[in-house]
Design a protein around this motif. Structure first.
Motif, PDB file in Angstrom:
ATOM      1  N   LEU A   1       1.025  -1.186   0.124  1.00 41.12           N
ATOM      2  CA  LEU A   1      -0.138  -0.057  -0.163  1.00 41.12           C
ATOM      3  C   LEU A   1       0.820   1.147   0.186  1.00 41.12           C
ATOM      4  CD1 LEU A   1      -2.982  -0.860   2.591  1.00 41.12           C
ATOM      5  CD2 LEU A   1      -3.100  -0.768   0.013  1.00 41.12           C
ATOM      6  N   PHE A   2       1.811   1.339   0.856  1.00 43.91           N
ATOM      7  CA  PHE A   2       2.779   2.355   0.716  1.00 43.91           C
ATOM      8  C   PHE A   2       3.352   2.809  -0.534  1.00 43.91           C
ATOM      9  CE2 PHE A   2       7.220   4.137   1.334  1.00 43.91           C
ATOM     10  CZ  PHE A   2       6.926   5.348   1.667  1.00 43.91           C
ATOM     11  N   ALA A   3       3.747   1.559  -1.325  1.00 46.28           N
ATOM     12  CA  ALA A   3       4.333   1.803  -2.678  1.00 46.28           C
ATOM     13  C   ALA A   3       3.324   2.323  -3.610  1.00 46.28           C
ATOM     14  CB  ALA A   3       4.938   0.561  -3.324  1.00 46.28           C
ATOM     15  N   ALA A   4       2.152   1.592  -3.352  1.00 48.41           N
ATOM     16  CA  ALA A   4       1.069   2.216  -4.466  1.00 48.41           C
ATOM     17  C   ALA A   4       0.728   3.710  -4.046  1.00 48.41           C
ATOM     18  CB  ALA A   4      -0.033   1.458  -4.183  1.00 48.41           C
ATOM     19  N   LEU A   5       0.817   4.119  -2.793  1.00 47.24           N
ATOM     20  CA  LEU A   5       0.667   5.471  -2.702  1.00 47.24           C
ATOM     21  C   LEU A   5       1.712   6.630  -3.131  1.00 47.24           C
ATOM     22  CD1 LEU A   5      -1.225   7.697  -1.050  1.00 47.24           C
ATOM     23  CD2 LEU A   5      -0.109   7.112   0.951  1.00 47.24           C
ATOM     24  N   ALA A   6       2.977   5.966  -2.699  1.00 54.91           N
ATOM     25  CA  ALA A   6       4.138   6.739  -3.182  1.00 54.91           C
ATOM     26  C   ALA A   6       3.915   6.800  -4.798  1.00 54.91           C
ATOM     27  CB  ALA A   6       5.475   6.294  -2.586  1.00 54.91           C
ATOM     28  N   GLY A   7       3.771   5.802  -5.559  1.00 55.42           N
ATOM     29  CA  GLY A   7       3.452   6.126  -6.920  1.00 55.42           C
ATOM     30  C   GLY A   7       2.566   6.790  -7.508  1.00 55.42           C
TER      31      GLY A   7
END
Length: 459
Positions: free
Chosen positions: A432-438
C-alpha cells in the motif's frame, strides 16, 4: 455519446466518483463474506453428520480404584420439642488414584467423505499400566477399620464418548482378564466403563492394572491425568497436530511423516488428592462438576488440524477485496485523468463486479477441487475477463495489458500473503505504501480542482 456523463468533471470529482463506486462495492463484498460463513456452517453440519455414530472428540481418564464402605451417620431432629438422634448407615465409596501411570497411544487417522465434504476421524489404541498403593491409615477420611468392602471394588476408566469403544477393552490384573461393565467413569470424566475386582484375592498394597483399549473419535483426543506420576506417549502419522489444553508435551517431534509427543505430569501440578471419598472432592471445573469431559485446564489435548482450512483461506482472501478494487480503479483513474481516456461510472461498476466475482468463484471451486487449484482458475478467469473488458473501455490492448498485469501481480501477491500469515500485515502495508507513493509521484502536478487552466506539466 459514450462518456458524456463526465465531460465537465474535474480530476478531483473523478477521484471522488471512483471512491464512491468503490465504497458501493463494499455491499457485494460483505455479501460474499456472509456466504463464506454460511457455507462454513453447512460444512460443519455435514462433518458432524458424517462423524455421527463414530465417536466425537475423546477424553480418556483413569484408571481409578473405587472401594465401597459403610459409614455411620447421626442426624438430629426435633420431635415435640425434644431432640431425637437417628443413626443410619449409608453406602459410600473410597476413590484411589494410581501412584503412577505409564500409557502409550497410537493415533491412526482416516478421512471420510460425503458429497463435497469430508472429515478426519481416527482410531486410538491406548495401552499401559497403572500402579495402586492403598494407604493403611484411612481414619482421616472418616473410613473406620473393618467398614471397607474390598470384595466389591471396581477399577474405573473414563471415556468422554463411550460410543467410540469399538471393541471390549482388555483389563488385566496379575495376568487375569477382568469382566467389564458399562458406565462408571472417573472423578474427571463421568462416563466410561469399569471392571469389578475382588481385592481380597490380590495384594492391595501394590496393585498393578494392565489396560489395552481402542477408541474411535474425531477432531481431537485428550488425556485427563490423575496420578502421582503420569507418563503418556502419543504418536501418529498425522503431520499437522495442534497441542493444547492445560499441559503441553515435555518433548515432541513433528515431521511430514507424523508426530510423536511425550508428557510427564506430576500430582503436584494437578493440585488434587490421590485418595478421597466420592462426592467430597471439589469439582474439576467451577461450571460443571465431574462432567462427561474434563475441564480444558485439566487435560493434555492434541487436535488433528487440517493442512489447509479452505474456508479460512477464502475468508482471509475476501478481506483483501478492497485492495483489488482500489488498485484497479486507481489504474482506470490515472488513464482517465492523465491519459485522456474517459471511463464511465457504469464501467467502473462492471469492472468492480468482476473483481468481486473472483471471490465467489474461489469459494465455489475450492469446495470441489481444493484451494490452490481454485485460486489459480478463478484468478485466470477474472484477469482474462477484466483485461478483455479494459481493452474496450480504454480503447487499447496495450493499456488493457497494464490492467491485466496489475491484476496478475495482485493475485500473486495475495497468494503469498495467504501463505505467509505471520508477515501478511507487513507485506500488505509495504504494498500500500508503494502504491500511494507511486500515485503521489505521478499526480504530483495534476490540477485536481481544474482551476489552473493549462496542460499538466511533464516530469
Amino acid at each position: 455519446m459514450r462518456g458524456s456523463d463526465q465531460v465537465e468533471l474535474t480530476p478531483g470529482k473523478k477521484f471522488v466518483r471512483a471512491l464512491l463506486v468503490g465504497f458501493l462495492l463494499a455491499i457485494p463484498i460483505f455479501a460474499v463474506w456472509l456466504m463464506i460463513g454460511d457455507r462454513q456452517s453447512q460444512s460443519a453440519r455435514a462433518r458432524q453428520s458424517i462423524a455421527a455414530g463414530w465417536g466425537g472428540p475423546q477424553t480418556i481418564a483413569g484408571p481409578e480404584l473405587s472401594i465401597p464402605f459403610k459409614q455411620t451417620v447421626n442426624t438430629t431432629e426435633q420431635v415435640n420439642g425434644t431432640a431425637v438422634t437417628h443413626t443410619t448407615t449409608i453406602d459410600r465409596r473410597l476413590i484411589l488414584a494410581p501412584s503412577g501411570i505409564d500409557a502409550a497411544t497410537v493415533l491412526l487417522p482416516e478421512r471420510r467423505s460425503r458429497s463435497i465434504y469430508d472429515v478426519v476421524i481416527y482410531r486410538a489404541q491406548t495401552r499401559g499400566r497403572a500402579l495402586f498403593q492403598l494407604p493403611s491409615d484411612l481414619a482421616s477420611l472418616g473410613v473406620q477399620p473393618g467398614t471397607l468392602e474390598p470384595a466389591r471394588a471396581e477399577i474405573r476408566f473414563g471415556v468422554s464418548d463411550a460410543r467410540g469403544l469399538s471393541a471390549n477393552p482388555d483389563i488385566r490384573v496379575g495376568g487375569t482378564k477382568l469382566p467389564l461393565g458399562p458406565g462408571g467413569g472417573t472423578s474427571l470424566v463421568g462416563s466410561g466403563f469399569y471392571a469389578p475386582i475382588d481385592l481380597t484375592k490380590v495384594d492391595p498394597a501394590r496393585l498393578a492394572v494392565d489396560f489395552n483399549f481402542t477408541l474411535r473419535g474425531n477432531g481431537s483426543i485428550a488425556m485427563a491425568p490423575r496420578a502421582g506420576d503420569t507418563a503418556w506417549k502419543i504418536s501418529s502419522p498425522w503431520s499437522n497436530p495442534s497441542f493444547a489444553g492445560g499441559f503441553l508435551p515435555d518433548d515432541r517431534t513433528v515431521t511430514p511423516k507424523g508426530f510423536e509427543a511425550r508428557y510427564r505430569i506430576g500430582n503436584l501440578a494437578l493440585g488434587r488428592s490421590l485418595l478421597f471419598v466420592e462426592g467430597t472432592e471439589a469439582p474439576a471445573s467451577k461450571e460443571a462438576p465431574a462432567a462427561d469431559a474434563a475441564d480444558d485446564a485439566q487435560v493434555a489435548s492434541i487436535a488433528l488440524m487440517e493442512p489447509v482450512d479452505l474456508y479460512s483461506q477464502v475468508d482471509r482472501a475476501t478481506k483483501y477485496g478492497f485492495l483489488f478494487v482500489g488498485f484497479t480503479f486507481l489504474a482506470y483513474l490515472l488513464f482517465d485523468v492523465i491519459g485522456g481516456v474517459r471511463v464511465a461510472t457504469v464501467e467502473y461498476l462492471l469492472a468492480g463486479a468482476g473483481l468481486v466475482l473472483f471471490f465467489v468463484l474461489l469459494l465455489a471451486f475450492a469446495e470441489v477441487i481444493g484451494f490452490t487449484p481454485a485460486y489459480i482458475l478463478a484468478a485466470l478467469a477474472i484477469t482474462g475477463l477484466n483485461t478483455a473488458y479494459s481493452a474496450a473501455v480504454l480503447k487499447s490492448w496495450r493499456r488493457a495489458g497494464v490492467i491485466g498485469a496489475i491484476l496478475a501481480a495482485l493475485y500473486a501477491v495475495l497468494y503469498v500473503l495467504l501463505s505467509l500469515e505471520a508477515y501478511s500485515l507487513l507485506i500488505g502495508a509495504l504494498l500500500l505504501f508503494a502504491a500511494l507513493a507511486g500515485t503521489m509521484y505521478v499526480t504530483r502536478r495534476l490540477d485536481w480542482a481544474g482551476v489552473r487552466g493549462g496542460e499538466v506539466a511533464e516530469g
